[in-house]
Scaffold this motif. Structure first.
Motif, mmCIF file in Angstrom:
data_model
loop_
_atom_site.group_PDB
_atom_site.id
_atom_site.type_symbol
_atom_site.label_atom_id
_atom_site.label_comp_id
_atom_site.label_asym_id
_atom_site.label_seq_id
_atom_site.Cartn_x
_atom_site.Cartn_y
_atom_site.Cartn_z
ATOM 1 N N LEU A 499 27.356 42.359 38.051
ATOM 2 C CA LEU A 499 27.602 41.147 38.445
ATOM 3 C C LEU A 499 29.202 40.731 38.717
ATOM 4 O O LEU A 499 29.362 40.175 39.988
ATOM 5 C CB LEU A 499 27.078 40.190 37.605
ATOM 6 C CG LEU A 499 25.673 40.054 37.541
ATOM 7 C CD1 LEU A 499 25.314 39.179 36.271
ATOM 8 C CD2 LEU A 499 24.907 39.671 38.472
ATOM 9 N N ALA A 500 29.916 41.309 37.852
ATOM 10 C CA ALA A 500 31.330 41.094 38.203
ATOM 11 C C ALA A 500 31.981 41.823 39.409
ATOM 12 O O ALA A 500 32.772 41.468 40.078
ATOM 13 C CB ALA A 500 32.044 41.551 37.083
ATOM 14 N N GLU A 501 31.324 42.981 39.608
ATOM 15 C CA GLU A 501 31.615 43.908 40.788
ATOM 16 C C GLU A 501 31.036 43.168 42.057
ATOM 17 O O GLU A 501 31.772 43.134 43.270
ATOM 18 C CB GLU A 501 30.971 45.221 40.873
ATOM 19 C CG GLU A 501 31.149 46.039 42.075
ATOM 20 C CD GLU A 501 32.835 46.363 42.184
ATOM 21 O OE1 GLU A 501 33.060 46.477 43.381
ATOM 22 O OE2 GLU A 501 33.418 46.322 41.316
ATOM 23 N N ASP A 502 29.913 42.508 42.067
ATOM 24 C CA ASP A 502 29.295 41.445 43.143
ATOM 25 C C ASP A 502 30.256 40.394 43.289
ATOM 26 O O ASP A 502 30.541 39.996 44.462
ATOM 27 C CB ASP A 502 28.159 41.162 42.733
ATOM 28 C CG ASP A 502 26.929 42.182 42.904
ATOM 29 O OD1 ASP A 502 27.184 43.254 43.329
ATOM 30 O OD2 ASP A 502 25.944 42.087 42.153
ATOM 31 N N TRP A 503 30.653 39.862 42.332
ATOM 32 C CA TRP A 503 31.761 38.774 42.414
ATOM 33 C C TRP A 503 33.028 39.126 43.065
ATOM 34 O O TRP A 503 33.403 38.407 44.153
ATOM 35 C CB TRP A 503 32.135 38.002 41.009
ATOM 36 C CG TRP A 503 32.851 36.948 40.826
ATOM 37 C CD1 TRP A 503 33.661 36.201 41.940
ATOM 38 C CD2 TRP A 503 33.528 36.575 39.662
ATOM 39 N NE1 TRP A 503 34.302 35.167 41.499
ATOM 40 C CE2 TRP A 503 34.153 35.482 40.157
ATOM 41 C CE3 TRP A 503 33.326 36.649 38.351
ATOM 42 C CZ2 TRP A 503 34.774 34.507 39.308
ATOM 43 C CZ3 TRP A 503 34.008 36.006 37.415
ATOM 44 C CH2 TRP A 503 34.816 34.810 37.968
ATOM 45 N N ARG A 504 33.568 40.226 42.899
ATOM 46 C CA ARG A 504 34.815 40.834 43.425
ATOM 47 C C ARG A 504 34.467 41.172 44.936
ATOM 48 O O ARG A 504 35.422 40.773 45.838
ATOM 49 C CB ARG A 504 35.306 41.925 42.699
ATOM 50 C CG ARG A 504 35.938 41.568 41.536
ATOM 51 C CD ARG A 504 36.705 43.031 40.681
ATOM 52 N NE ARG A 504 35.845 43.978 40.339
ATOM 53 C CZ ARG A 504 35.239 44.096 39.349
ATOM 54 N NH1 ARG A 504 35.623 43.200 38.272
ATOM 55 N NH2 ARG A 504 34.403 45.226 38.922
ATOM 56 N N TYR A 505 33.115 41.849 45.187
ATOM 57 C CA TYR A 505 32.885 41.964 46.699
ATOM 58 C C TYR A 505 32.936 40.591 47.522
ATOM 59 O O TYR A 505 33.265 40.319 48.416
ATOM 60 C CB TYR A 505 31.606 42.596 46.738
ATOM 61 C CG TYR A 505 30.894 42.908 48.078
ATOM 62 C CD1 TYR A 505 31.546 43.568 48.940
ATOM 63 C CD2 TYR A 505 30.059 41.989 48.287
ATOM 64 C CE1 TYR A 505 30.904 43.596 50.160
ATOM 65 C CE2 TYR A 505 29.389 42.096 49.691
ATOM 66 C CZ TYR A 505 30.057 42.885 50.598
ATOM 67 O OH TYR A 505 29.206 43.037 51.792
ATOM 68 N N LEU A 506 31.959 39.517 46.763
ATOM 69 C CA LEU A 506 31.936 38.306 47.661
ATOM 70 C C LEU A 506 33.417 37.543 47.578
ATOM 71 O O LEU A 506 33.597 37.005 48.736
ATOM 72 C CB LEU A 506 30.695 37.402 46.939
ATOM 73 C CG LEU A 506 29.497 37.889 46.634
ATOM 74 C CD1 LEU A 506 28.803 36.981 45.814
ATOM 75 C CD2 LEU A 506 28.792 37.715 48.149
ATOM 76 N N ASP A 507 34.413 37.842 46.731
ATOM 77 C CA ASP A 507 35.685 37.418 46.829
ATOM 78 C C ASP A 507 36.159 37.880 48.168
ATOM 79 O O ASP A 507 37.048 37.288 48.764
ATOM 80 C CB ASP A 507 36.459 37.519 45.737
ATOM 81 C CG ASP A 507 36.322 36.545 44.529
ATOM 82 O OD1 ASP A 507 35.741 35.470 45.021
ATOM 83 O OD2 ASP A 507 36.414 36.966 43.302
ATOM 84 N N ARG A 508 36.308 39.452 48.273
ATOM 85 C CA ARG A 508 36.747 39.810 49.408
ATOM 86 C C ARG A 508 36.278 39.732 50.812
ATOM 87 O O ARG A 508 36.927 39.350 51.888
ATOM 88 C CB ARG A 508 36.623 41.225 49.293
ATOM 89 C CG ARG A 508 37.485 42.005 48.024
ATOM 90 C CD ARG A 508 37.451 43.719 48.345
ATOM 91 N NE ARG A 508 36.209 43.996 48.173
ATOM 92 C CZ ARG A 508 35.847 44.730 46.958
ATOM 93 N NH1 ARG A 508 36.356 44.374 45.810
ATOM 94 N NH2 ARG A 508 34.520 45.360 46.927
ATOM 95 N N ARG A 509 34.787 39.101 50.807
ATOM 96 C CA ARG A 509 34.204 38.712 52.084
ATOM 97 C C ARG A 509 34.756 37.175 52.250
ATOM 98 O O ARG A 509 34.910 37.049 53.343
ATOM 99 C CB ARG A 509 32.987 38.783 51.784
ATOM 100 C CG ARG A 509 32.172 40.203 51.878
ATOM 101 C CD ARG A 509 32.167 40.836 53.243
ATOM 102 N NE ARG A 509 31.758 39.857 54.225
ATOM 103 C CZ ARG A 509 30.334 39.816 54.641
ATOM 104 N NH1 ARG A 509 29.439 40.412 53.873
ATOM 105 N NH2 ARG A 509 29.902 39.062 55.447
#
Length: 660
Positions: A499-509
């Motif tokens: 979930l933290a990796e998804d969070w970082r991906y959404l931050d970049r998007r």
């Protein structure tokens, strides 16, 4: 790609003889091919193709010639292809210079070509056929005053046409039209005409026919008096006849007044649909039925020759307003004339709609503001039509009876004519692109918030609460994940890491989309002007431009604030003015952004004095709740932003005038 049309080169071939050298040039098909204006057909039928890269379509003369031969000799597609290979006259008629021993086209091309043309474009073949028949004196132009194609009839749902009802209805319509034109009649016969109609119905039901005929004569007398009174008051004023459609109604009323029970020939059975005819069915349970002669591609008067010849299925010159119920692939179209009567009711596909509306005279077109409406509206404006987009909630009161697509289109046409209706301005392609960026960013932010809340929920279930805020969770998460396994199981640790990796991906998007929005806002002059105001940055300014453009749809800033839902909801009655909470109507996304911008201004109390509304803000903060103050400031910022867009001026802190 446009079709590559064939032209007679006149060149000979050493190995092949030209068709005009081996066939009889006096053959009827040869004479007919020289009489037909092929350039007219190429212009009309070739208009459906766009000049884009791709495989070129078959020549128009070849396909149009095959269509003419098919209907002339009543052949199927298979038989037509067989005879075309065998018959040199068929090939010469379709534009070939040399005899072809095999087909130069695929057999399925005939079906695809007819589908590509549609009903409206294929009328060009009928128009040219009538023109050729006139040139060869096969028919006279006077024979084309009224043409009925095919013997297809369509039942019409009209009221049972008794003479008494038609006479009374014609009088009522004439009186209403005369009143609308400012013509003062000696008497309208409204009350006595109604009583005469009731008497006739009662006497006819009781089979007292002598008294029923006397009441019918009275109704006929009333209609005749009204007709003569209107004619005397008009005194040949042609403008009035044209403007209020009295001429057409007077002609129908005279026909109703003069027609007899056993009269032969056309009669009027319905005033709003005079084309209805009484057709014998020859059945015991239904001896006759009221129907209208229709044709798949033609209705009305037909004149031969010319690009404007023939009446298109959707080119009724009486159409003033058109309502379109939009769909993904199918569109329902209803047209109204100047009196509000329905003169058009068609169902069209997306490709057919552009071709059909291109043949309609300039008129008012109404559509609901939904997906695809702005794109279609811009295309229709290029054709010269006046396009109005309506909010769906404002169309609902005009819907009559049960819901279906045609009634929706009729309600849209009715609502589009209202002078007090509020319309949605058409958005440009740039506005839609900017709006798409904001919607993608809003979705990504929502997904990121959902991921953060899910991480918090998993941690709270294990007895590990985290301070509120995304920044606090971001700082505490590495320490929590490194705790001993007694607090968190390995499975939960792996799940939270994902979930933290998804969070970082959404931050970049979110960062990428925000950067693109900031870049577009810096390039736009209107956005730069809005960003000079406090609490308004690239996100709010670009979202406002995407939503309202330059704000021409609003007369003042208070209207814009009310549209955003930042004003109290009013529930007033009589002398009592009752104001409730904010209405929360309109654009929810833009309202949220303005409230966030207002909250950012309130957090920086030391900057209040630099703003033109600093004194008001100081006084309001002492008497209003913080949340109420935020909404009040958001409404003020919205009014200021509209004023800056509408008046084309930057924010001036020293300017203390009204902004709305």
């Amino acid at each position: 790609m446009k079709p590559k049309e064939r032209r007679d080169s006149g060149q000979a071939d050493l190995l092949r003889s030209r068709l005009d050298a081996i066939i009889d040039m006096g053959h009827p098909l040869v004479k007919l091919s020289r009489t037909i204006d092929w350039s007219f057909l190429e212009q009309r039928l070739g208009a459906v193709y766009e000049d884009k890269p791709g495989r070129p379509p078959l020549p128009t003369r070849l396909m149009a010639g095959l269509a003419i031969l098919k209907h002339t000799y009543d052949l199927s597609d298979e038989v037509l292809c067989e005879r075309w290979v065998e018959n040199p006259y068929y090939q010469f008629f379709c534009g070939e210079e040399f005899f072809q021993h095999r087909l130069v086209f695929d057999r399925s091309s005939l079906t695809r070509w007819r589908q590509r043309m549609g009903e409206e474009k294929l009328q060009a073949l009928l128009q040219e056929s009538l023109a050729v028949a006139t040139k060869t004196e096969a028919i006279k132009p006077s024979d084309l005053n009224r043409v009925i194609i095919d013997t297809t009839v369509q039942p019409k749902n009209v009221m049972f046409p008794t003479d008494a009802r038609l006479l009374n209805r014609a009088r009522e319509i004439l009186v209403r039209l005369a009143k609308g034109a400012g013509i003062k009649l000696r008497q309208s016969y409204g009350r006595v005409g109604k009583f005469a109609l009731i008497k006739h119905q009662r006497y006819a039901h009781a089979k007292q026919f002598k008294r029923a005929r006397r009441a019918l004569k009275t109704l006929r007398t009333y209609l005749g008096r009204v007709i003569r009174d209107i004619v005397r008051k008009l005194e040949g004023n042609v403008d009035v006849l044209h403007e209020i459609a009295l001429g057409r109604m007077l002609a129908l009323a005279r026909r109703v007044l003069g027609q007899k029970q056993h009269q032969r020939g056309p009669k009027v059975y319905s005033l709003h649909a005079p084309e209805v005819e009484c057709i014998g069915k020859g059945k015991a349970h239904r001896p006759y039925e009221l129907m209208a002669w229709t044709t798949p591609a033609l209705s009305g008067n037909v004149e031969p020759g010319g690009a404007a010849a023939g009446a298109q299925a959707m080119s009724n010159t009486n159409i003033v307003t058109i309502g379109i119920d939009l769909g993904k692939n199918t569109f329902h179209v209803v047209g109204l004339d100047a009196t509000g009567a329905i003169t058009l009711r068609k169902k069209r596909s997306r490709n057919q709609l552009d071709q059909s509306l291109g043949n309609v005279p300039r008129c008012l077109i109404g559509m609901e503001a939904c997906a695809g409406a702005h794109h279609l509206g811009r295309k229709l404006e290029k054709l010269g039509h006046q396009v109005r987009l309506l909010p769906a909630q404002y169309v609902k009161p005009y819907l009559k009876g049960h819901k279906n697509d045609f009634r929706d289109a009729e309600a849209i046409a009715e609502a589009a004519q209202r002078p007090t209706m509020r319309f949605v301005p058409l958005k440009s392609a740039e506005q839609l692109d900017l709006q798409a960026l904001h919607r993608v960013r809003s979705r990504l932010v929502t997904q990121r918030t959902a991921v953060i809340n899910q991480i918090r929920g998993f941690l709270l279930e294990r007895g590990l609460p985290v301070r509120q805020g995304a920044a606090a969770l971001r700082l505490a998460l590495p320490q929590i994940l490194s705790m001993p396994s007694e607090s968190l199981s390995p499975q939960v640790v792996r799940l939270i890491q994902d979930l933290a990796e998804d969070w970082r991906y959404l931050d970049r998007r979110v960062a990428l989309v925000t950067k693109e929005i900031n870049k577009l806002a810096e390039q736009d002059a209107h956005c730069r002007r809005l960003m000079s105001a406090p609490g308004i940055g690239p996100i709010i300014s670009s979202a406002m431009i995407a939503a309202i453009g330059t704000g021409d749809a609003f007369q003042k800033g208070r209207d814009f604030a009310a549209w955003l839902g930042l004003v109290p909801k009013q529930i007033s009655t009589g002398d009592r003015t009752i104001l409730g909470r904010i209405s929360r109507r309109g654009n929810r996304y833009l309202r949220t952004l303005f409230i966030q911008g207002a909250r950012a201004v309130l957090l920086r109390r030391q900057t209040w004095a630099r703003h033109g509304f600093g004194a008001w803000l100081e006084a309001a903060s002492k008497r209003l709740h913080s949340n109420v103050l935020v909404v009040a400031l958001a409404a003020k910022l919205a009014r200021m932003a509209w004023s800056m867009l509408a008046k084309g001026r930057d924010y001036e802190a020293s300017f203390l005038g009204h902004t709305a």
